[in-house]
Design an enzyme around this catalytic site. Structure first.
Site, PDB file in Angstrom:
ATOM      1  N   SER A 127       0.823  -1.200   0.000  1.00  0.00           N
ATOM      2  CA  SER A 127       0.000   0.000   0.000  1.00  0.00           C
ATOM      3  C   SER A 127       0.860   1.254   0.000  1.00  0.00           C
ATOM      4  O   SER A 127       1.972   1.262   0.528  1.00  0.00           O
ATOM      5  CB  SER A 127      -0.902   0.002   1.245  1.00  0.00           C
ATOM      6  OG  SER A 127      -1.508   1.262   1.426  1.00  0.00           O
ATOM      7  N   LYS A 128       0.348   2.319  -0.594  1.00  0.00           N
ATOM      8  CA  LYS A 128       1.061   3.597  -0.589  1.00  0.00           C
ATOM      9  C   LYS A 128       1.245   4.112   0.839  1.00  0.00           C
ATOM     10  O   LYS A 128       2.112   4.929   1.113  1.00  0.00           O
ATOM     11  CB  LYS A 128       0.299   4.626  -1.424  1.00  0.00           C
ATOM     12  CG  LYS A 128       0.297   4.334  -2.917  1.00  0.00           C
ATOM     13  CD  LYS A 128      -0.449   5.412  -3.668  1.00  0.00           C
ATOM     14  CE  LYS A 128      -0.457   5.124  -5.168  1.00  0.00           C
ATOM     15  NZ  LYS A 128      -1.201   6.152  -5.926  1.00  0.00           N
ATOM     16  N   ARG A 129       0.384   3.637   1.754  1.00  0.00           N
ATOM     17  CA  ARG A 129       0.481   4.078   3.140  1.00  0.00           C
ATOM     18  C   ARG A 129       1.593   3.345   3.893  1.00  0.00           C
ATOM     19  O   ARG A 129       1.984   3.758   4.972  1.00  0.00           O
ATOM     20  CB  ARG A 129      -0.860   3.863   3.864  1.00  0.00           C
ATOM     21  CG  ARG A 129      -1.960   4.830   3.416  1.00  0.00           C
ATOM     22  CD  ARG A 129      -3.192   4.666   4.291  1.00  0.00           C
ATOM     23  NE  ARG A 129      -3.851   3.387   4.039  1.00  0.00           N
ATOM     24  CZ  ARG A 129      -4.783   3.209   3.095  1.00  0.00           C
ATOM     25  NH1 ARG A 129      -5.129   4.212   2.330  1.00  0.00           N
ATOM     26  NH2 ARG A 129      -5.346   2.031   2.917  1.00  0.00           N
TER      27      ARG A 129
END
Length: 231
Positions: free
Chosen positions: A2-4
Site C-alpha cells: 500500500s502507498k500508506r
C-alpha cells in the site's frame, strides 16, 4: 504494498541505508527469475537474461526480510573505500561527530564492523560505542553481567590489561586466556562481562580487535566505570 506503507517510499530505503544495487536486484526478481535459483544477480547479468514473456501474471509479493538479507550480501562485498564512506555518512546522520576522531581510528573501528551489519542504519547500535564515552548500561543488563561473581573476574581482567605493554589483539587474547586459567573458568566467563563493561552490549565486533581499536587507556577507564556501578 500500500502507498500508506512506510516501505513504499524510496526515501525509506535511502534513510535505512539500503544499497541501490541490492534494491534494484530485488525489484528485478519480483515476478521474474532467471530460473537457476540465484537471488543475488548483478544488473549486468540481469539485462541480457530478462525476457518479458517470462514475467508472471499474478501479483508479486514484496518480502522485506528477503530484501534485508540481499542487502547484507551486497554490503559484505563492498570495496573498503565505499564501505568506509557509506558508514561514515550513516554515523554522521545519527549525530556522531567524526571530526573528534582521527582518520586512522575511524577506519580501524569501521573495519571491525564490515560484514556484520545488514543495513547502514544498524551501524550506530552495532559500533556506536567507538565514538562515545557515554556508555549506557541498562539496569537489566547490569543485573545480568555485573554480578557478584563477575565483578572480581572483571577486576582481574582489568589488572591483566594494565600489565600489557603492547595492547594488540593477540596480546589481549593471551592475557584473557591466562586470566581465565588463573581464575579456573572458561574464557567465555570473562569475555561477556568485559564486552559489556566496554561497550554496554553483549553483541558486537570481535572483542579482542575492538579492545585494540579503543586502546588501553579507554578500555581501563570503561572497566573501572562499570566496576563502580552499585558500589
Amino acid at each position: 504494498m500500500s502507498k500508506r506503507d512506510q516501505g513504499a517510499s524510496v526515501n525509506y530505503y535511502i534513510k535505512r541505508g539500503f544499497l541501490p544495487e541490492a534494491v534494484r536486484n530485488y525489484l528485478c526478481l519480483l515476478g521474474w527469475s532467471p530460473k537457476d535459483n540465484r537471488e543475488k544477480i548483478p544488473i549486468e547479468e540481469i539485462i541480457p537474461l530478462f525476457d518479458l514473456k517470462k514475467v508472471v501474471h499474478g501479483h508479486a509479493t514484496f518480502d522485506p526480510d528477503k530484501l534485508h538479507w540481499l542487502n547484507s550480501e551486497y554490503a559484505r562485498e563492498l570495496p573498503d573505500d565505499r564501505f568506509q564512506q557509506l558508514a561514515r555518512n550513516a554515523l554522521r546522520a545519527t549525530g556522531v561527530k567524526l571530526e573528534n576522531f582521527s582518520d586512522d581510528y575511524i577506519r580501524a573501528a569501521l573495519e571491525t564492523c564490515k560484514g556484520k551489519i545488514n543495513t547502514f542504519d544498524e551501524l550506530a547500535a552495532y559500533g556506536g560505542f567507538y565514538f562515545t564515552d557515554d556508555i549506557v548500561y541498562s539496569p537489566e543488563s547490569v543485573a545480568k553481567n555485573l554480578t557478584a561473581e563477575n565483578k572480581p573476574r572483571l577486576q582481574a581482567v582489568c589488572e591483566a590489561f594494565a600489565r600489557i605493554e603492547n595492547f594488540s589483539a593477540s596480546e589481549i587474547e593471551t592475557a584473557m586466556k591466562a586470566t581465565a586459567k588463573e581464575l579456573g573458568v572458561k574464557v567465555g566467563a570473562i569475555v561477556h562481562p568485559t564486552r559489556f563493561a566496554v561497550t554496554g552490549s553483549n553483541a558486537g565486533p570481535s572483542l579482542y580487535h575492538l579492545l585494540e581499536v579503543l586502546g588501553k587507556e579507554k578500555v581501563l577507564r570503561r572497566i573501572d566505570r562499570a566496576l563502580a556501578i552499585g558500589r
